[in-house]
Design a protein around this motif. Structure first.
Motif, mmCIF file in Angstrom:
data_model
loop_
_atom_site.group_PDB
_atom_site.id
_atom_site.type_symbol
_atom_site.label_atom_id
_atom_site.label_comp_id
_atom_site.label_asym_id
_atom_site.label_seq_id
_atom_site.Cartn_x
_atom_site.Cartn_y
_atom_site.Cartn_z
ATOM 1 N N GLU A 92 74.388 -28.328 65.113
ATOM 2 C CA GLU A 92 73.734 -27.235 64.389
ATOM 3 C C GLU A 92 74.245 -27.128 62.959
ATOM 4 O O GLU A 92 73.467 -26.954 62.009
ATOM 5 N N ASP A 93 75.565 -27.261 62.785
ATOM 6 C CA ASP A 93 76.127 -27.249 61.429
ATOM 7 C C ASP A 93 75.626 -28.448 60.632
ATOM 8 O O ASP A 93 75.373 -28.343 59.427
ATOM 9 N N THR A 94 75.482 -29.582 61.294
ATOM 10 C CA THR A 94 75.004 -30.781 60.606
ATOM 11 C C THR A 94 73.600 -30.583 60.070
ATOM 12 O O THR A 94 73.300 -30.946 58.924
ATOM 13 N N LEU A 95 72.717 -30.002 60.875
ATOM 14 C CA LEU A 95 71.347 -29.783 60.421
ATOM 15 C C LEU A 95 71.304 -28.850 59.223
ATOM 16 O O LEU A 95 70.604 -29.118 58.236
ATOM 17 N N VAL A 96 72.065 -27.766 59.290
ATOM 18 C CA VAL A 96 72.093 -26.830 58.166
ATOM 19 C C VAL A 96 72.689 -27.498 56.931
ATOM 20 O O VAL A 96 72.189 -27.330 55.809
ATOM 21 N N TYR A 97 73.743 -28.278 57.140
ATOM 22 C CA TYR A 97 74.348 -28.964 55.991
ATOM 23 C C TYR A 97 73.380 -29.977 55.376
ATOM 24 O O TYR A 97 73.303 -30.110 54.150
ATOM 25 N N LEU A 98 72.640 -30.710 56.197
ATOM 26 C CA LEU A 98 71.663 -31.657 55.661
ATOM 27 C C LEU A 98 70.640 -30.940 54.776
ATOM 28 O O LEU A 98 70.227 -31.462 53.734
ATOM 29 N N ALA A 99 70.241 -29.743 55.200
ATOM 30 C CA ALA A 99 69.294 -28.961 54.405
ATOM 31 C C ALA A 99 69.908 -28.533 53.078
ATOM 32 O O ALA A 99 69.272 -28.607 52.016
ATOM 33 N N LEU A 100 71.167 -28.108 53.123
ATOM 34 C CA LEU A 100 71.859 -27.689 51.907
ATOM 35 C C LEU A 100 72.123 -28.871 50.975
ATOM 36 O O LEU A 100 71.936 -28.774 49.761
ATOM 37 N N HIS A 101 72.561 -29.979 51.549
ATOM 38 C CA HIS A 101 72.836 -31.165 50.735
ATOM 39 C C HIS A 101 71.561 -31.679 50.073
ATOM 40 O O HIS A 101 71.571 -32.048 48.891
ATOM 41 N N GLY A 102 70.460 -31.695 50.825
ATOM 42 C CA GLY A 102 69.195 -32.131 50.243
ATOM 43 C C GLY A 102 68.773 -31.252 49.085
ATOM 44 O O GLY A 102 68.339 -31.747 48.036
ATOM 45 N N ALA A 103 68.920 -29.944 49.252
ATOM 46 C CA ALA A 103 68.558 -29.025 48.170
ATOM 47 C C ALA A 103 69.481 -29.190 46.971
ATOM 48 O O ALA A 103 69.047 -29.120 45.819
ATOM 49 N N LYS A 104 70.781 -29.387 47.240
ATOM 50 C CA LYS A 104 71.733 -29.606 46.140
ATOM 51 C C LYS A 104 71.327 -30.817 45.313
ATOM 52 O O LYS A 104 71.425 -30.806 44.087
ATOM 53 N N GLU A 105 70.864 -31.869 45.983
ATOM 54 C CA GLU A 105 70.461 -33.105 45.304
ATOM 55 C C GLU A 105 68.980 -33.133 44.957
ATOM 56 O O GLU A 105 68.457 -34.163 44.525
ATOM 57 N N GLU A 106 68.281 -31.996 45.150
ATOM 58 C CA GLU A 106 66.841 -31.887 44.865
ATOM 59 C C GLU A 106 66.017 -32.909 45.655
ATOM 60 O O GLU A 106 64.975 -33.341 45.205
ATOM 61 N N TRP A 107 66.511 -33.285 46.847
ATOM 62 C CA TRP A 107 65.791 -34.214 47.731
ATOM 63 C C TRP A 107 65.326 -35.452 46.967
ATOM 64 O O TRP A 107 64.188 -35.897 47.104
ATOM 65 N N ARG A 108 66.239 -36.020 46.184
ATOM 66 C CA ARG A 108 65.858 -37.124 45.293
ATOM 67 C C ARG A 108 65.614 -38.440 46.019
ATOM 68 O O ARG A 108 65.073 -39.374 45.433
ATOM 69 N N ARG A 109 66.042 -38.523 47.300
ATOM 70 C CA ARG A 109 65.806 -39.751 48.071
ATOM 71 C C ARG A 109 65.093 -39.412 49.373
ATOM 72 O O ARG A 109 65.434 -38.433 50.051
ATOM 73 N N LEU A 110 64.131 -40.238 49.752
ATOM 74 C CA LEU A 110 63.408 -40.038 51.003
ATOM 75 C C LEU A 110 64.355 -40.116 52.198
ATOM 76 O O LEU A 110 64.118 -39.493 53.237
ATOM 77 N N GLN A 111 65.441 -40.860 52.053
ATOM 78 C CA GLN A 111 66.444 -40.990 53.106
ATOM 79 C C GLN A 111 66.944 -39.625 53.562
ATOM 80 O O GLN A 111 67.217 -39.401 54.754
ATOM 81 N N MET A 112 67.080 -38.686 52.641
ATOM 82 C CA MET A 112 67.595 -37.361 52.980
ATOM 83 C C MET A 112 66.644 -36.628 53.920
ATOM 84 O O MET A 112 67.083 -35.925 54.842
ATOM 85 N N ILE A 113 65.347 -36.795 53.703
ATOM 86 C CA ILE A 113 64.358 -36.177 54.585
ATOM 87 C C ILE A 113 64.351 -36.898 55.930
ATOM 88 O O ILE A 113 64.236 -36.260 56.984
ATOM 89 N N ALA A 114 64.508 -38.220 55.905
ATOM 90 C CA ALA A 114 64.564 -38.993 57.150
ATOM 91 C C ALA A 114 65.756 -38.579 57.996
ATOM 92 O O ALA A 114 65.680 -38.565 59.230
ATOM 93 N N ASP A 115 66.870 -38.220 57.358
ATOM 94 C CA ASP A 115 68.045 -37.754 58.098
ATOM 95 C C ASP A 115 67.719 -36.489 58.891
ATOM 96 O O ASP A 115 68.120 -36.343 60.052
ATOM 97 N N VAL A 116 66.994 -35.572 58.262
ATOM 98 C CA VAL A 116 66.624 -34.323 58.936
ATOM 99 C C VAL A 116 65.681 -34.612 60.095
ATOM 100 O O VAL A 116 65.856 -34.095 61.211
#
Length: 250
Positions: A92-116
């Motif tokens: 659960e923490d991982t999912l929330v962190y992935l969302a925060l990390h993606g937003a911090k990096e402005e979702w600049r890579r499709l890989q970040m969305i694939a992780d979620v």
């Protein structure tokens, strides 16, 4: 990436130096200023090997994310990495962190969305109530809604009905997602530095107070390059705020 307590940074440095890992050398004053606005040191190997990012925080100081580090450690789970026992974030923490990390990096890579999307697909028994509770505690509900919207709309991630309703309840999510798509279709300039102001990032915060904090901290916090302009030992770091404002914006 390793997350350690700030009090353990010296011990980590002592452990990495014999392994021929080095990082930028700072004076005590530079070190103190760096720790005020940054969130990690990057160690690079003198020979072959991976870079190691040693984090004392998950986010830089200009990101007003009230992470519950005690709860994060309490919920952590054991993991085996090449025969070495370690701990990592709960699912659960991982999912929330992935969302925060993606937003911090402005979702600049499709890989970040694939992780979620992969996280949602791999854990059908994910405790969604815990995810939303953590996101609310960290002021990151909009960021989680955006992450789930991107994963479900673009990569077909299957969300439970309650999560879908939460995602659709925030009209700003579609605005943010359209801009992510526009930038991902570019070959360059997909995102800005985390230390530069971004209207997109400001809009991703849940509360107006957090947007104001993010804006002020981002445009005003002095960094090492500003210290180099006028390195006067007796000058407090707060005095560098107007120096930065004049240097960067006037």
């Amino acid at each position: 990436d390793l997350l350690v307590r700030k009090t353990d940074l010296r011990a980590v440095d002592d452990a990495l130096r014999p392994l021929r890992y080095e990082r930028d050398a700072f004076s005590k004053r530079q070190e103190k200023l760096y720790a005020r606005y940054h969130f990690a040191h990057t160690y690079s190997p003198a020979v072959e090997g991976p870079d190691i990012d040693v984090h004392w925080s998950l986010f830089p100081a200009n990101f007003p994310i009230p992470v519950d580090y005690a709860g994060l450690r309490q919920r952590s789970t054991p993991i085996d990495i090449g025969g070495i026992r370690a701990t990592t974030f709960s699912r659960e923490d991982t999912l929330v962190y992935l969302a925060l990390h993606g937003a911090k990096e402005e979702w600049r890579r499709l890989q970040m969305i694939a992780d979620v999307a992969a996280m949602v697909a791999a854990h059908a028994d994910l405790d969604w109530q815990a995810c939303w509770r953590i996101a609310d505690q960290w002021h990151a509900c909009r960021k989680l809604r955006l992450a789930l919207h991107l994963a479900s709309t673009w990569l077909g991630a299957k969300l439970p009905p309650n999560a879908t309703q939460r995602v659709e309840s925030d009209p700003i999510v579609c605005v943010l997602a359209r801009d992510v798509l526009r930038r991902l279709q570019q070959f360059a300039d997909r995102g800005t530095s985390i230390f530069e102001y971004s209207r997109w990032r400001a809009l991703s915060f849940d509360y107006m107070t957090d947007r104001i904090r993010y804006t002020w901290r981002t445009v005003s916090a002095p960094r090492l390059e500003h210290l180099s302009l006028l390195n006067v030992p007796l000058l407090p770091f707060s005095a560098y705020v107007p120096i930065r404002l004049v240097h960067d914006y006037v």
